[in-house]
Design a protein around this motif. Structure first.
Motif, PDB file in Angstrom:
ATOM      1  N   VAL A 215      -1.051  15.081   3.433  1.00  0.00           N
ATOM      2  CA  VAL A 215      -0.077  14.160   4.031  1.00  0.00           C
ATOM      3  C   VAL A 215       0.884  14.893   4.976  1.00  0.00           C
ATOM      4  O   VAL A 215       1.294  14.335   6.007  1.00  0.00           O
ATOM      5  CB  VAL A 215       0.690  13.393   2.919  1.00  0.00           C
ATOM      6  CG1 VAL A 215       1.529  14.329   2.067  1.00  0.00           C
ATOM      7  CG2 VAL A 215       1.574  12.311   3.508  1.00  0.00           C
ATOM      8  N   MET A 277       3.731   7.677  10.565  1.00  0.00           N
ATOM      9  CA  MET A 277       3.316   6.827   9.429  1.00  0.00           C
ATOM     10  C   MET A 277       1.793   6.674   9.397  1.00  0.00           C
ATOM     11  O   MET A 277       1.186   6.659   8.328  1.00  0.00           O
ATOM     12  CB  MET A 277       4.001   5.460   9.514  1.00  0.00           C
ATOM     13  CG  MET A 277       5.433   5.522   9.015  1.00  0.00           C
ATOM     14  SD  MET A 277       6.203   3.936   8.857  1.00  0.00           S
ATOM     15  CE  MET A 277       6.670   3.628  10.537  1.00  0.00           C
ATOM     16  N   ALA A 280       0.596   9.862   8.067  1.00  0.00           N
ATOM     17  CA  ALA A 280       0.832   9.960   6.618  1.00  0.00           C
ATOM     18  C   ALA A 280      -0.270   9.224   5.861  1.00  0.00           C
ATOM     19  O   ALA A 280      -0.806   9.740   4.865  1.00  0.00           O
ATOM     20  CB  ALA A 280       2.205   9.381   6.283  1.00  0.00           C
ATOM     21  N   GLY A 281      -0.623   8.041   6.347  1.00  0.00           N
ATOM     22  CA  GLY A 281      -1.697   7.262   5.696  1.00  0.00           C
ATOM     23  C   GLY A 281      -3.000   8.030   5.706  1.00  0.00           C
ATOM     24  O   GLY A 281      -3.691   8.131   4.678  1.00  0.00           O
ATOM     25  N   VAL A 284      -2.747  11.097   3.355  1.00  0.00           N
ATOM     26  CA  VAL A 284      -2.885  10.751   1.926  1.00  0.00           C
ATOM     27  C   VAL A 284      -4.357  10.443   1.626  1.00  0.00           C
ATOM     28  O   VAL A 284      -4.912  10.879   0.610  1.00  0.00           O
ATOM     29  CB  VAL A 284      -1.980   9.547   1.558  1.00  0.00           C
ATOM     30  CG1 VAL A 284      -2.246   9.085   0.127  1.00  0.00           C
ATOM     31  CG2 VAL A 284      -0.508   9.919   1.702  1.00  0.00           C
ATOM     32  N   VAL A 297      -5.298   2.888   2.257  1.00  0.00           N
ATOM     33  CA  VAL A 297      -4.100   3.672   2.568  1.00  0.00           C
ATOM     34  C   VAL A 297      -4.010   3.953   4.085  1.00  0.00           C
ATOM     35  O   VAL A 297      -2.920   3.966   4.667  1.00  0.00           O
ATOM     36  CB  VAL A 297      -4.083   4.941   1.683  1.00  0.00           C
ATOM     37  CG1 VAL A 297      -4.684   6.133   2.359  1.00  0.00           C
ATOM     38  CG2 VAL A 297      -2.706   5.248   1.203  1.00  0.00           C
ATOM     39  N   CYS A 300      -2.760   0.772   5.560  1.00  0.00           N
ATOM     40  CA  CYS A 300      -1.315   0.633   5.309  1.00  0.00           C
ATOM     41  C   CYS A 300      -0.513   1.457   6.321  1.00  0.00           C
ATOM     42  O   CYS A 300       0.529   1.007   6.811  1.00  0.00           O
ATOM     43  CB  CYS A 300      -0.965   1.082   3.889  1.00  0.00           C
ATOM     44  SG  CYS A 300      -1.395  -0.138   2.657  1.00  0.00           S
ATOM     45  N   GLY A 301      -0.987   2.652   6.640  1.00  0.00           N
ATOM     46  CA  GLY A 301      -0.307   3.498   7.628  1.00  0.00           C
ATOM     47  C   GLY A 301      -0.271   2.815   8.986  1.00  0.00           C
ATOM     48  O   GLY A 301       0.772   2.773   9.645  1.00  0.00           O
ATOM     49  N   LEU A 303      -0.623  -0.427   9.591  1.00  0.00           N
ATOM     50  CA  LEU A 303       0.207  -1.638   9.506  1.00  0.00           C
ATOM     51  C   LEU A 303       1.698  -1.287   9.561  1.00  0.00           C
ATOM     52  O   LEU A 303       2.481  -1.969  10.232  1.00  0.00           O
ATOM     53  CB  LEU A 303      -0.088  -2.377   8.199  1.00  0.00           C
ATOM     54  CG  LEU A 303      -1.275  -3.335   8.213  1.00  0.00           C
ATOM     55  CD1 LEU A 303      -1.540  -3.874   6.816  1.00  0.00           C
ATOM     56  CD2 LEU A 303      -1.039  -4.493   9.182  1.00  0.00           C
ATOM     57  N   ALA A 304       2.069  -0.239   8.842  1.00  0.00           N
ATOM     58  CA  ALA A 304       3.478   0.164   8.823  1.00  0.00           C
ATOM     59  C   ALA A 304       3.942   0.561  10.223  1.00  0.00           C
ATOM     60  O   ALA A 304       5.042   0.192  10.654  1.00  0.00           O
ATOM     61  CB  ALA A 304       3.675   1.329   7.851  1.00  0.00           C
ATOM     62  N   ILE A 306       2.635  -0.397  13.130  1.00  0.00           N
ATOM     63  CA  ILE A 306       2.671  -1.594  13.994  1.00  0.00           C
ATOM     64  C   ILE A 306       3.911  -2.426  13.664  1.00  0.00           C
ATOM     65  O   ILE A 306       4.625  -2.882  14.568  1.00  0.00           O
ATOM     66  CB  ILE A 306       1.371  -2.421  13.804  1.00  0.00           C
ATOM     67  CG1 ILE A 306       0.179  -1.671  14.407  1.00  0.00           C
ATOM     68  CG2 ILE A 306       1.507  -3.801  14.447  1.00  0.00           C
ATOM     69  CD1 ILE A 306      -1.175  -2.272  14.050  1.00  0.00           C
ATOM     70  N   ALA A 307       4.187  -2.604  12.376  1.00  0.00           N
ATOM     71  CA  ALA A 307       5.320  -3.449  11.971  1.00  0.00           C
ATOM     72  C   ALA A 307       6.653  -2.813  12.389  1.00  0.00           C
ATOM     73  O   ALA A 307       7.553  -3.506  12.873  1.00  0.00           O
ATOM     74  CB  ALA A 307       5.295  -3.667  10.463  1.00  0.00           C
ATOM     75  N   PHE A 344      12.293   3.532   7.808  1.00  0.00           N
ATOM     76  CA  PHE A 344      10.930   4.066   7.910  1.00  0.00           C
ATOM     77  C   PHE A 344      10.959   5.595   7.950  1.00  0.00           C
ATOM     78  O   PHE A 344      10.114   6.254   7.340  1.00  0.00           O
ATOM     79  CB  PHE A 344      10.241   3.514   9.166  1.00  0.00           C
ATOM     80  CG  PHE A 344       9.969   2.041   9.093  1.00  0.00           C
ATOM     81  CD1 PHE A 344       8.936   1.543   8.322  1.00  0.00           C
ATOM     82  CD2 PHE A 344      10.761   1.141   9.776  1.00  0.00           C
ATOM     83  CE1 PHE A 344       8.691   0.185   8.241  1.00  0.00           C
ATOM     84  CE2 PHE A 344      10.528  -0.217   9.709  1.00  0.00           C
ATOM     85  CZ  PHE A 344       9.492  -0.699   8.930  1.00  0.00           C
ATOM     86  N   VAL A 347      11.494   6.867   4.460  1.00  0.00           N
ATOM     87  CA  VAL A 347      10.261   6.854   3.656  1.00  0.00           C
ATOM     88  C   VAL A 347       9.356   8.014   4.075  1.00  0.00           C
ATOM     89  O   VAL A 347       8.739   8.674   3.230  1.00  0.00           O
ATOM     90  CB  VAL A 347       9.525   5.499   3.797  1.00  0.00           C
ATOM     91  CG1 VAL A 347       8.184   5.541   3.082  1.00  0.00           C
ATOM     92  CG2 VAL A 347      10.371   4.374   3.228  1.00  0.00           C
ATOM     93  N   LEU A 351       7.842  10.949   1.776  1.00  0.00           N
ATOM     94  CA  LEU A 351       6.413  11.306   1.735  1.00  0.00           C
ATOM     95  C   LEU A 351       6.225  12.792   2.053  1.00  0.00           C
ATOM     96  O   LEU A 351       5.422  13.477   1.406  1.00  0.00           O
ATOM     97  CB  LEU A 351       5.631  10.463   2.753  1.00  0.00           C
ATOM     98  CG  LEU A 351       5.398   8.997   2.389  1.00  0.00           C
ATOM     99  CD1 LEU A 351       4.945   8.210   3.613  1.00  0.00           C
ATOM    100  CD2 LEU A 351       4.353   8.873   1.284  1.00  0.00           C
TER     101      LEU A 351
END
Lengths: 451, 164
Positions: A215, A277, A280-281, A284, A297, A300-301, A303-304, A306-307, A344, A347, A351
């Motif tokens: 990560v 992010m 990180a995804g 991991v 995972v 999720c990286g 999506l995070a 983009i969001a 973010f 977080v 991580l």
């Protein structure tokens, strides 16, 4: 890590095919965009014609670079690296020419564009230096970090440019100016820019698995891609604002304000954080056993990223709502980064801390085990030094004092090789490695040769 | 043998948590889109922009042929055929410059009222500037319902040149 040790077999794992497919898909998207521009008109055709060769140069440079890293003969490796560097420079030059002359800076002119680029260089370099230093246990090679940065600056900006241009063409005229149009534009920016940047990190993960350990590495490479993207985007915005405001005599001030927001305040609270992010995804996922978990995972990286990007673009103006006093506005202009991107980044730091802790304890354990096996690749008194960046640096400086730059470089290479060996042992212990067992022994021999 | 102390679950769960937050944010964004561009509002009507003309602010009238490029110190205004829209329809028209700043607005008002006034949509030079900023200017003609803009009826773009 030592390329010849890690990749002795001629066959390539499936991930190389995946990387090849991804690379081909990028080229197809760019070619299709070029063809579409002929039919649709509003997408600048000249950017297509001149932008495509730049992408091809960078792709060829990447291929040569990867080949160089894995080639056993130093002479061939050196030749490939030189060729890769030249091709990268040509690609960068071509893309800069496209960006400066045709896309953003036609009105501002090449001199202003060059000055903006020069202004962004020190901050970008400082950002990369800080990001790389975060990886305190086993730093990533500068060359690879720079390749990630250049990819973010040249290829990712090109891909995102096309995606957003097509989105504008299809949807922009459907939305009324205001929150709906802002949301539409923010979706386009979030989706296309993060996919374009994330592709670079994904390719690194697929091709350079031996330099993409966990990560921590994911965050470093992701942030490097983001910083590269931010560099090019900053130049674009600075020159645009200069061109618009120069006739009123405030062009330099407009460009300077953009530089401040994008290269100082937003350096880590923007593209670097979003793409970190994604990294990180992927990082991991590198150490998860099941395919389903890895895919989840990584998703999720993305999506995070983009969001977070979407939220900033769509809603950052709301943070200023209602503030009348210039002082309060100035305060809100700064604190909105903390409110909107800060969580973010927090977080990401968590991580990173967890990753460093896991990595640190694993490397210590394997260095101790290596020291205990009596093969002399790692000596017991070296373990504490290797696990502390400060002590490593002190040891290198002491070597510099004793034997000059040569001794410094030799010790630096030895420390890198020792940490690579410990990392290899960790990955083998966790069954995360597809290289043969001899690779580990070759790494050990390399360490002994460097002594 | 894998060390028992190596627990990757916190990393995995943190990433899953980020993913869940991301889905919520993107859903909230979609709700914003639906709130400010509600579906089912499409009438199919189009506003006819007659053209963009040089404009005399003194007499508040257009002057000369329609153009697509203007000098910075040349005022201009859009002429819209308000008569072609239903009389009771509430509409507005707004100009945005290349920095996305609103630089001219007419309405919201009933189309019949705008038609009766012969309402033009001039671009106003922003306070503090000597002339219009260079770049692309875009006109949006919008329909209102319940006090909220709900449908885009037409757009038009012109360019203001950098050099006077």
């Amino acid at each position: 890590m030592i390329g010849s040790a890690a990749y002795r077999r001629l066959w390539r794992p499936n991930r190389y095919w995946l990387a090849g497919l991804l690379g081909a898909a990028i080229l197809v998207v760019l070619v299709l965009s070029s063809v579409a521009s002929l039919a649709l008109g509003p997408v600048p055709l000249r950017a297509t014609v001149f932008g495509l060769p730049a992408v091809a140069f960078v792709a060829a440079a990447t291929a040569l670079f990867v080949r160089a890293l894995h080639h056993p003969k130093p002479a061939t490796r050196g030749r490939d690296l030189t060729r890769a560097a030249v091709l990268l420079l040509i690609g960068a030059f071509l893309w800069l020419a496209v960006l400066d002359v045709y896309t953003f800076t036609r009105a501002a002119g090449p001199r202003v564009a060059a000055l903006c680029a020069i202004a962004c260089l020190p901050t970008t370099a400082a950002g990369l230096l800080i990001i790389r230093r975060l990886d305190r246990n086993e730093k990533e090679p500068w060359l690879l970090v720079l390749v990630a940065t250049v990819w973010g600056a040249i290829v990712s900006t090109s891909l995102a440019f096309w995606g957003e241009a097509l989105w504008d063409l299809l949807f922009a005229t459907s939305f009324i100016p205001g929150p709906a149009a802002d949301a539409s534009t923010a979706y386009a920016a979030g989706i296309f820019e993060e996919l374009a940047k994330g592709t670079a990190v994904l390719l690194l993960y697929l091709i350079m698995r031996d330099e993409f350990d966990d990560v921590v590495d994911g965050i470093v490479y992701g942030a490097a891609v983001g910083i590269g993207f931010n560099f090019m985007e900053s130049i674009g915005y600075m020159t645009h604002l200069y061109a618009v405001l120069a006739p009123e005599g405030s062009g330099v001030a407009g460009a300077a304000v953009q530089w401040y927001w994008r290269q100082v305040i937003g350096l880590f609270f923007g593209h670097a954080a979003y793409t970190a992010m994604i990294g990180a995804g992927i990082g991991v996922a590198r150490q998860l056993p099941r395919l389903r978990q890895r895919v989840l995972v990584i998703a999720c990286g993305f999506l995070a990223a983009i969001a977070a990007h979407f939220a900033w673009d769509a809603w950052q103006a709301l943070a200023l709502g209602g503030a009348k006093s210039p002082g309060v506005q100035l305060l809100l202009l700064h604190t909105r980064y903390l409110f909107m991107v800060g969580p973010f980044v927090a977080v990401l730091l968590v991580l990173l801390a967890m990753g460093l802790e896991l990595e640190g304890s694993a490397l210590t354990r394997h260095l101790q085990a290596e020291a205990a096996n009596g093969e002399d690749a790692v000596r017991p008194d070296e373990v504490a030094v290797l696990m502390s960046p400060r002590q490593r640096f002190r040891a290198r400086m002491a070597a510099l004092g004793r034997g000059g730059p040569g001794a410094y470089l030799r010790l630096s290479r030895l420390q890198t090789a020792q940490l690579s060996l410990a990392m290899e042992r960790w990955h083998r212990e966790r069954r995360e490695i597809d290289e043969p067992l001899e690779a580990e022994e070759e790494l050990r021999q390399r360490v002994l040769a460097l002594r | 043998m894998v060390d028992a102390r190596e627990d990757f679950r916190p990393l995995y769960r943190t990433m899953l948590g980020l993913g869940i937050v991301a889905v919520l944010i993107l859903a909230l964004g979609f709700a914003t889109l639906l709130r400010f561009a509600p579906p089912g509002q499409r009438t199919g009507l189009r506003a006819h922009v007659v053209g963009v003309f040089p404009y005399d602010p003194e007499v508040e009238q257009v002057d000369g042929p329609a153009m697509t490029r203007f000098q910075r110190d040349q005022p201009f205004a859009a002429q819209i055929d308000w008569d072609q829209l239903p009389a009771s329809m509430t509409v507005a028209a707004r100009w945005y410059d290349s920095l996305d700043a609103e630089v001219g607005v007419v309405g919201p008002a009933r189309a019949a009222d705008l038609a009766r006034m012969g309402a033009l949509v001039p671009v106003r030079t922003p306070p503090g500037f000597h002339a219009n900023l260079p770049g692309t200017y875009t006109l949006f003609v919008v329909r209102y319902a319940n006090g909220q803009p709900v449908e885009l009826l037409g757009t038009e773009s012109v360019v203001v040149l950098a050099d006077p």
